[in-house]
Design a protein around this motif. Structure first.
Motif, short mmCIF file in Angstrom:
data_model
loop_
_atom_site.label_atom_id
_atom_site.label_comp_id
_atom_site.label_asym_id
_atom_site.label_seq_id
_atom_site.Cartn_x
_atom_site.Cartn_y
_atom_site.Cartn_z
N SER A 622 0.83 -1.17 0.02
CA SER A 622 0.18 -0.07 -0.10
C SER A 622 0.82 1.24 0.06
N THR A 623 0.52 2.22 -0.62
CA THR A 623 1.03 3.56 -0.61
C THR A 623 0.69 4.32 0.47
N SER A 624 -0.40 3.77 1.07
CA SER A 624 -0.90 4.88 2.27
C SER A 624 -0.26 4.06 3.65
N SER A 625 -0.14 5.19 4.41
CA SER A 625 0.36 4.93 5.92
C SER A 625 -0.45 3.93 6.68
N ASN A 626 0.24 3.36 7.73
CA ASN A 626 -0.49 2.61 8.87
C ASN A 626 -0.09 3.10 9.97
N THR A 627 -1.15 3.13 10.97
CA THR A 627 -0.57 4.07 12.19
C THR A 627 -1.11 2.96 13.42
N SER A 628 -0.20 2.90 14.46
CA SER A 628 -0.22 2.12 15.77
C SER A 628 -0.06 2.94 16.91
N ASP A 647 1.72 -6.49 40.51
CA ASP A 647 0.35 -6.14 39.79
C ASP A 647 0.56 -6.79 38.53
N THR A 648 -0.71 -7.03 37.70
CA THR A 648 -0.88 -7.54 36.51
C THR A 648 -0.55 -6.63 35.43
N ILE A 649 0.21 -6.62 34.28
CA ILE A 649 0.35 -5.79 33.12
C ILE A 649 -0.53 -6.09 32.31
N PHE A 650 -1.17 -5.19 31.73
CA PHE A 650 -2.14 -5.11 30.56
C PHE A 650 -1.89 -4.31 29.54
N VAL A 651 -2.01 -4.60 28.40
CA VAL A 651 -1.67 -3.53 27.15
C VAL A 651 -2.98 -3.52 26.20
N LYS A 652 -3.23 -2.15 25.75
CA LYS A 652 -4.07 -2.02 24.64
C LYS A 652 -3.49 -1.60 23.53
N LEU A 653 -3.70 -2.05 22.24
CA LEU A 653 -3.15 -1.56 21.04
C LEU A 653 -4.19 -1.39 19.87
N PHE A 654 -4.05 -0.08 19.61
CA PHE A 654 -4.79 0.54 18.28
C PHE A 654 -3.78 0.26 16.98
N ASP A 655 -4.21 -0.71 16.00
CA ASP A 655 -3.60 -0.70 14.76
C ASP A 655 -4.58 -0.75 13.65
N ASN A 656 -4.63 0.16 12.93
CA ASN A 656 -5.77 0.28 11.70
C ASN A 656 -5.47 -0.89 10.56
N GLY A 657 -3.96 -1.43 10.44
CA GLY A 657 -3.76 -2.45 9.45
C GLY A 657 -3.62 -3.82 10.13
N GLY A 658 -4.07 -3.97 11.40
CA GLY A 658 -4.01 -5.10 12.03
C GLY A 658 -5.05 -6.04 11.45
N GLY A 693 -9.76 -3.15 14.77
CA GLY A 693 -8.59 -2.67 14.81
C GLY A 693 -8.04 -2.45 16.26
N VAL A 694 -8.98 -2.65 17.43
CA VAL A 694 -8.22 -2.59 18.58
C VAL A 694 -8.02 -3.99 19.37
N PHE A 695 -6.88 -4.04 20.01
CA PHE A 695 -6.29 -5.34 20.44
C PHE A 695 -6.14 -5.48 21.79
N PHE A 696 -6.63 -6.24 22.62
CA PHE A 696 -6.48 -6.46 23.92
C PHE A 696 -6.52 -7.86 24.51
N ASP A 697 -5.85 -8.07 25.85
CA ASP A 697 -5.74 -9.45 26.38
C ASP A 697 -6.11 -9.27 27.70
#
Length: 878
Positions: A622-628, A647-658, A693-697
């Motif tokens: 793709s010629t368009s950009s992907n943001t995360s 504590d337990t570590i949690f992560v949330k990811l936003f990736d429009n190409g995922g 496009g939103v990722f969590f565990d």
């Protein structure tokens, strides 16, 4: 010209950029291409000679059973009789006596058990060939017997079992049959008549050749002085060394041969075992067995570990009762007794090669009932599936004394399809029908009985990648001595399960960042054969999306050798109808490489498949950009900047190409690092919904100040003041995102005090108010526990009682002192493996003690022990 394969293959390729789904059904035909050949070993006359030496008077007829298991759909088998001479070319038979099973032509043979010859034998088919062979053998009579030759277009599992007809299956034996590609030129016997166990009073050796003019030198004691014998064997001929084989005896041949072993007790009735020997070049440094000792205690199972090396080797052992190690001297066999209900592992600490075989129900003083044996399988040959061949519960079918024994290398669920017909009442996670399942611990041994009293064609498998080892044979806890129970068994060879991998890389980069139009991609397709059997006539189908890429002419290679482009249809050799690999040998690998030019934007989802298994490689163009964007969060997904130790570590990811799976859920992986102390863990995040496009565990990663010292152990090691970093790199667009958080120390614990009086009589409550600081006189002081000598522990008394009587109760008198903080400990030891169910004080008072734990030694050569305790028992005589 494209190589094609008989049968059909259904694969589906997904082209995301066009949101289209395309399926192809492929049917094609080819000439017979045999990938395996077998010569049925141990001729009936020679077996009868060996058994007559063990038990004089053995009858002049031998019952022989040969079992052939089909491992791949569409298999064709060619069966060549030895009596009228072998076919010159087994792939192009000309003799009327030669049968072809699976070509759909009844005129040239129908496999036993079938009404008509099918077009391709299905995977899981078991063909059983059984008959009584009168001796001496009359070669003018065609029989299914030893020396016959079998070829298959896909891998076959062949076994040979038999017994003297008059005595019946109480004098039976069974072996796995090697295919010619697994023959060797160097064999060593790991056991011999120099061993003290009664079963080794007789040890004989069978050698069979596949080629004319095979010179074989046999040294019966392995040391040279034993007058080695040299013979010449032609195609399909066998030679018997009728006893006298000692540990370390050797067979050296000028051309590849197969070798089998028979052992027996010449002083008993009907005690003999058969073994398939493995060429020395195929020996391993690790083995597994699924068969433990009988629970009745009188029929142990032994594993013999043979060290061919000039120095000692240390073999680490593992089972459900724990691990250990044994030292095996040079050119010697060490006997290891198996625990009950347990499989076992045997691994040479130095990686040295050794050999292992097992004798089952091998009581040294009474080995006439139940006895059988088999050679162990190496770890590198194990797979996740075992398909059982001929495996009846008895010779009459009225009782079942011979189960399938299974052990797993890890905790798992074992699925069982009794008849291998995929028609059971249950459905596994992959949609296959089956009959039963068992949840097992690592190296636990389970025995599986088909309710029909016949384990033939049973399919046993796991779905989580856990390897298994299996065998079929008599169970001394279930079977009774005598007919119709079968004193025989054999290892179940692992079912070949290919592993398919696909990857891509930029071979020519036009200069734009990442993958872009004009670049050239190189794809790698790898097929690994993780098993002891060859993979035959494997059809590989690869369907790259032609609207996004174009094939680079003459760029395809197989194992580094160029493959010609097709001259009909497309030039790409791997697209429809696929490319056939004639054979991938055991532990072998086949690697394709080819290149494509990128001609358009989009997600290139490139699927490759073999035998119903498919994998894909993805590249986004793709010629368009992907943001995360990636953030540290709490359990609810709210952004945080710090964590407390523990504590337990949690992560949330936003990736429009995922989001690469239309109408599906995707996963992505992030790396969490303690930048201060260099520990790191990975966390797989799942898309929160379709196309979000939103990722969590919701599980997260645990933290600890004392644990998690190793990377990727599931716990992040942290300390107060440490800096944490989360890093995500998009696997397609290669852009990245990162964030940080800090670790703060755990807050001090709040001090609590006992109040003067609680809510109930004689009780006290916890209070946050310091009674001393607030001058509460009733709770200003506490009991002085003393210091120095006054604070030490003292021993009231010890008393030991021994009893050799068959008692149900043992009494030990003791006087308990009156000191504070009293502790009574009672240890009970037993040499017969029986431990108490309760320990109780009587006398001044009655008190039931609590069991702390116990260790049971079922072998009886060390004591079994249990430990019981009572806190603050009553003082006085008890």
């Amino acid at each position: 010209m494209k190589i094609q394969a008989r049968g059909s293959l259904n694969l589906c390729s997904r082209l995301i950029v066009a949101a289209a789904f395309c399926c192809f059904a492929l049917v094609s035909a080819r000439a017979i291409n045999l990938v395996q050949e077998f010569y049925l070993p141990m001729p009936e006359q020679q077996i009868n000679t060996a058994l007559t030496t063990i038990v004089p008077g053995t009858g002049p007829a031998q019952t022989s059973i040969y079992s052939v298991v089909v491992t791949g759909d569409g298999t064709v088998i060619v069966y060549d009789q030895w009596e009228d001479g072998y076919e010159t070319d087994l792939a192009h038979p000309t003799q009327a006596s030669t049968q072809i099973w699976g070509d759909g032509n009844d005129a040239n043979g129908i496999p036993p058990g079938f009404a008509h010859d099918p077009v391709g034998l299905p995977a899981g088919t078991v063909i059983t060939l059984s008959n009584n062979v009168a001796l001496p053998r009359n070669p003018s009579t065609l029989l299914f017997d030893a020396r016959d030759r079998i070829g298959g277009t896909k891998a076959l599992v062949v076994t040979h079992a038999g017994w003297p007809a008059p005595q019946g299956p109480v004098f039976a034996g069974s072996v796995s049959v090697l295919s010619t590609i697994d023959y060797g030129t160097n064999y060593i016997s790991p056991v011999g008549q120099d061993l003290t166990n009664n079963l080794f009073k007789y040890v004989g050796l069978f050698v069979m050749a596949a080629e004319n003019g095979t010179s074989v030198t046999i040294d019966p004691d392995g040391s040279g002085p034993g007058a080695p014998t040299t013979i010449v064997l032609n195609q399909g001929e066998s030679y018997l060394v009728n006893g006298g084989i000692k540990t370390g005896a050797s067979v050296v041949a000028s051309k590849p041969v197969q070798t089998d072993l028979v052992i027996g007790d010449t002083g008993a009735q009907f005690a003999a075992d058969w073994f398939t020997l493995t060429p020395v070049e195929q020996w391993s440094s690790s083995y597994f067995t699924p068969v433990g000792s009988a629970a009745n205690g009188s029929q142990p199972t032994f594993v013999y570990l043979y060290n061919p090396n000039p120095t000692n080797i240390v073999v680490t052992t593992g089972s459900i009762v724990g691990g250990g190690s044994v030292t095996v001297p040079p050119n010697s066999a060490f006997r290891f007794q198996m625990p009950q209900k347990s499989g076992a592992s045997f691994v040479a600490a130095s990686g040295a090669k050794f050999y292992a075989l097992s004798t089952v129900a091998a009581n040294n003083n009474n080995d006439t009932s139940f006895n059988w044996g088999f050679s162990l399988l190496p770890k590198e040959g194990l797979t996740t599936e075992a398909d059982v061949g001929w495996a009846p519960g008895s010779s009459s079918g009225t009782v079942d004394g011979s189960p399938v024994w299974v052990t797993a290398l890890g905790a798992t669920r074992i699925y069982v399809d009794y008849k291998g017909d995929h028609l059971g009442p249950l459905t596994d996670p992959k949609g296959n029908k089956y009959d039963a399942n068992f949840d097992v611990a690592p190296l636990q041994s389970i025995k599986i009985f088909d309710p029909s009293k016949n384990q033939t064609a049973m399919r046993v498998y796991t779905l989580d990648g856990t390897l298994i080892s299996a065998a079929w044979g008599e169970d001394a806890d279930v079977a009774a001595p005598g007919n119709p129970y079968i004193d025989a068994g054999t290892v179940v060879l692992p079912f070949p399960t290919p592993i398919l991998r696909k990857s891509s890389m930029i071979a020519v980069d036009t200069g734009s960042p990442g993958v872009s139009i004009g670049d050239t991609l190189e794809y790698t397709v790898q097929i690994d054969n993780k098993g002891l059997l060859p993979l035959g006539n494997v059809v590989v189908l690869d369907l790259p999306p032609t609207n996004l890429v174009t094939y680079v002419s003459n760029s395809t290679t197989l194992n580094g050798v160029s493959i010609s482009d097709d001259t009909t249809g497309t030039a790409f050799p791997l697209d429809s109808p696929g490319f056939t690999i004639p054979v991938i040998l055991r532990s072998g690998t086949s690697i394709f490489k080819y290149r494509v030019n990128i001609i358009a934007d989009g997600n290139i989802t490139n699927v490759v498949g073999i035998a119903g298994t498919s994998v894909q490689a993805q590249n986004a163009v793709s010629t368009s950009s992907n943001t995360s964007t990636v953030n540290f969060t709490d359990a609810g997904g709210n952004t945080v900047s710090s964590y407390t130790i523990g504590d337990t570590i949690f992560v949330k990811l936003f990736d429009n190409g995922g989001n690469v799976t239309p109408n599906g859920i995707d996963t992505l992986t992030v790396v969490i690092t303690n930048s201060t102390h260099d520990d790191f863990e990975t966390l797989t995040l799942t898309e929160t919904g379709t196309n979000t496009g939103v990722f969590f565990d919701s599980t997260g990663v645990a933290t600890s100040a004392s644990g998690g010292a190793s990377s990727l152990d599931g716990t992040l090691n942290v300390h107060s003041g440490d800096t944490l970093q989360v890093l995500f790199t998009d696997p397609i667009y290669r852009n990245s995102a990162t964030n940080t958080a800090v670790v703060i120390g755990q807050p001090a614990n709040k001090v609590l005090y006992l109040s003067a009086n609680g809510a109930g009589a004689g009780t006290q409550d916890l209070n946050r108010i310091d009674p001393v600081a607030n001058n509460f006189s009733t709770t200003r002081t506490s009991v002085n526990i003393g210091s120095g000598a006054a604070a030490t522990l003292s021993l009231d008394a010890t008393n030991v009682v021994f009893s050799s009587a068959a008692a149900t109760k043992v009494t030990n008198s003791v006087t308990v002192g009156s000191g504070i903080g009293r502790l009574m400990l009672v240890s009970v030891s037993s040499m017969n493996g029986v431990l108490p169910t309760s320990v109780t004080t009587t006398g001044s008072s009655t008190l039931a003690l609590t069991r702390y734990g116990s260790v049971t030694n079922p072998a009886g050569n060390q004591p079994s022990v249990s430990l019981w305790y009572a806190i603050n028992p009553p003082s006085g005589a008890n």
